[in-house]
Design an enzyme around this catalytic site. Structure first.
Site, PDB file in Angstrom:
ATOM      1  NE  ARG A   1     -24.954 -50.807  -1.163  1.00  0.00           N
ATOM      2  CZ  ARG A   1     -25.148 -51.682  -2.130  1.00  0.00           C
ATOM      3  NH1 ARG A   1     -24.154 -52.437  -2.574  1.00  0.00           N
ATOM      4  NH2 ARG A   1     -26.320 -51.808  -2.699  1.00  0.00           N
TER       5      ARG A   1
ATOM      6  CG  ASP B   1     -29.076 -59.381  -2.326  1.00  0.00           C
ATOM      7  OD1 ASP B   1     -27.969 -58.887  -2.026  1.00  0.00           O
ATOM      8  OD2 ASP B   1     -29.450 -59.510  -3.514  1.00  0.00           O
TER       9      ASP B   1
ATOM     10  CG  HIS C   1     -25.547 -62.650  -8.485  1.00  0.00           C
ATOM     11  ND1 HIS C   1     -26.193 -61.615  -7.858  1.00  0.00           N
ATOM     12  CD2 HIS C   1     -26.093 -62.736  -9.726  1.00  0.00           C
ATOM     13  CE1 HIS C   1     -27.095 -61.099  -8.680  1.00  0.00           C
ATOM     14  NE2 HIS C   1     -27.049 -61.758  -9.831  1.00  0.00           N
TER      15      HIS C   1
ATOM     16  CG  HIS D   1     -28.792 -48.872  -4.472  1.00  0.00           C
ATOM     17  ND1 HIS D   1     -27.456 -48.793  -4.809  1.00  0.00           N
ATOM     18  CD2 HIS D   1     -29.161 -50.143  -4.750  1.00  0.00           C
ATOM     19  CE1 HIS D   1     -27.048 -49.964  -5.283  1.00  0.00           C
ATOM     20  NE2 HIS D   1     -28.061 -50.814  -5.247  1.00  0.00           N
TER      21      HIS D   1
ATOM     22  CG  HIS E   1     -29.678 -63.427  -4.657  1.00  0.00           C
ATOM     23  ND1 HIS E   1     -29.274 -64.062  -5.804  1.00  0.00           N
ATOM     24  CD2 HIS E   1     -28.769 -62.453  -4.431  1.00  0.00           C
ATOM     25  CE1 HIS E   1     -28.181 -63.486  -6.247  1.00  0.00           C
ATOM     26  NE2 HIS E   1     -27.847 -62.515  -5.426  1.00  0.00           N
TER      27      HIS E   1
HETATM   28  O1  DOR Z   1     -29.912 -56.139  -6.605  1.00  0.00           O
HETATM   29  C1  DOR Z   1     -28.766 -56.353  -6.270  1.00  0.00           C
HETATM   30  N1  DOR Z   1     -28.067 -55.446  -5.580  1.00  0.00           N
HETATM   31  N2  DOR Z   1     -28.205 -57.509  -6.595  1.00  0.00           N
HETATM   32  C2  DOR Z   1     -26.890 -57.741  -6.401  1.00  0.00           C
HETATM   33  O2  DOR Z   1     -26.428 -58.785  -6.774  1.00  0.00           O
HETATM   34  C3  DOR Z   1     -26.031 -56.710  -5.797  1.00  0.00           C
HETATM   35  C4  DOR Z   1     -26.815 -55.782  -4.989  1.00  0.00           C
HETATM   36  C5  DOR Z   1     -26.057 -54.517  -4.659  1.00  0.00           C
HETATM   37  O3  DOR Z   1     -24.939 -54.638  -4.147  1.00  0.00           O
HETATM   38  O4  DOR Z   1     -26.579 -53.434  -4.885  1.00  0.00           O
HETATM   39 ZN    ZN Z   2     -26.183 -59.454  -2.876  1.00  0.00          ZN
HETATM   40 ZN    ZN Z   3     -26.292 -61.184  -5.885  1.00  0.00          ZN
END
Ligand code: DOR
Ligand code: ZN
Ligand code: ZN
Ligand code: ZN
Length: 404
Positions: free
Chosen positions: A22, A258, A134, A262, A188
């Protein structure tokens, strides 16, 4: 210095080939310092970060800005993928200091979906770096969204992000990899049905699975609600089993997190306004070591899936190159330590985990990066930064390095 390690097990540092730190731009969720601390605590000594930051990593200049940020913030080793867009073909062709090109075949955090079939083909035809996808087909996702218009339950997330959507995208990507003899890595994998598609393409294609797709499924919505919303979506308990079996059978080669932090508050909104993704670097190694405690696999399997495999896929290791910084990335694990996963113990900035309350046996207790201790029993040493990972894309990838 003498390290006392009676009864402990020393393994190579984990390489997590799929994280979202991030940084820059979304640092209320995570940043390169907090994310790298979470890695160190979780036994991860190298991470490869995805391009859906703000700004997105879509040019050499932006990639190098990220490398500079990491040099000043990350206590573990790092590398950054370059993202594909409608307009950056020249950047993709000439990209350096990167494990490869990331293509979002379906939408997700960051709006980087690349749905133009001609352009997708052109990237396979015209670029040289390995491609990570992806794999979710956006048109199939959209169709299901229309069919379910009006529904507002997170359970529908798994109907919208269906097995069919993943299988269709995996098929398309595999066909392109085959046609252009282009190395492809499928990120994933969430559905057992997808494994059947790419198992015939083993010479050009590798795949990864996340701990959440191994250990959570649609029943998890009951307890977790939108906390269990991620892309690709959770599938069924049968898929959990099929994915673990695929790992054991070497049809899926690696485990990556992955890690998609958040903030808890955002995740607790109302579906579908809630963001997709779950954090993972704090818990990935303990969850996999717990499989050893349960006699489902061996510690050698875990080391292969989490340390050796990612190094081979992304060309991180090469004979004669150990001086670059990959000597002495080590993790001491206590295979007998049993502990319940608790959100307050998470080092990720978002400080929650979808594995809350799970009791697992096998925990990292001490981590070294390039021979320097960075984590020991709850304490961090941030006096040394991690180093940039070197990639030798001439060496030919995973299948070159695996001995029969
Ligand atoms: O669940 C997910 N979150 N899948 C993704 O492909 C991106 C990731 C994110 O960056 O939040
Ligand atoms: Zn990802
Ligand atoms: Zn992804
Ligand atoms: Zn090292």
């Amino acid at each position: 210095e003498t390290v006392y390690a009676y009864g402990m097990t020393l393994i190579p540092g984990v390489i997590d080939a799929h994280v979202h730190m991030r940084d820059p731009g979304l640092t209320s969720k995570e940043d390169l310092r907090s994310g790298s601390r979470a890695c160190a605590k979780g036994g991860i000594t190298t991470f490869l970060d995805m391009p859906n930051t703000n700004p997105a990593t879509i040019s050499q200049k932006l990639l190098e800005e990220k490398l500079t940020l990491a040099a000043n913030k990350s206590i573990v080793n790092y590398g950054f993928f370059m993202g594909a867009t409608l307009t950056n073909m020249e950047e993709l062709k000439n990209a350096k200091r990167t494990p490869g090109i990331k293509i979002y075949m379906g939408s997700s955090t960051g709006d980087m979906a690349l749905t133009d079939p001609g352009l997708l083909e052109a990237i396979f035809a015209e670029t040289k770096l390995p491609i990570a996808v992806h794999a979710e087909d956006e048109s199939i996702i959209d169709k299901m969204k229309l069919e379910l218009a009006g529904t507002r339950n997170v359970v529908d997330h798994s109907r919208i992000r269906s097995v069919e959507a993943e299988v269709a995208a995996v098929k398309r990507a595999c066909a392109l990899a085959r046609e252009y003899k282009h190395r492809l890595h499928i990120c994933h994998v969430s559905a057992g049905a997808s494994v059947e598609v790419f198992e015939d393409h083993a010479d050009v294609i590798t795949a990864e699975v996340t701990p959440h797709h191994l250990f959570l499924n649609i029943d998890s919505y009951m307890n977790l609600g939108t906390l269990a919303q991620m892309n690709p979506s959770l599938k069924t308990a049968e898929d959990n089993e099929a994915l673990l079996q695929a790992l054991l059978d070497d049809k899926i080669q690696i485990v990556a997190t992955d890690h998609a932090p958040h903030e808890f508050e955002e995740k607790c909104g109302r579906y579908p306004d809630t963001p997709s993704g779950v954090p993972g670097v704090d818990t990935a190694l303990p969850l996999m070591l717990d499989l050893v405690a349960k006699d489902k696999c061996t510690i050698e399997d875990v080391v292969h899936w989490m340390c050796e495999g990612p190094a081979l896929i992304w060309d991180i290791m090469e004979k004669g190159r150990i001086e670059v910084g990959y000597d002495a990335d080590l993790v001491l694990v206590d295979m007998n330590k049993t502990q319940v996963i608790r959100s307050p113990n998470m080092e990720t900035k978002c400080r929650w985990t979808p594995f809350e309350g799970r009791e697992v046996t096998g925990w990292p207790v001490r981590t070294w990066v390039c021979g320097k201790e960075v984590y020991h029993d709850g304490k961090f040493d941030e006096s040394r930064m991690g180093v940039e990972v070197m990639f030798d894309h001439k060496r030919g990838g995973y299948w070159e390095g695996v001995e029969d």
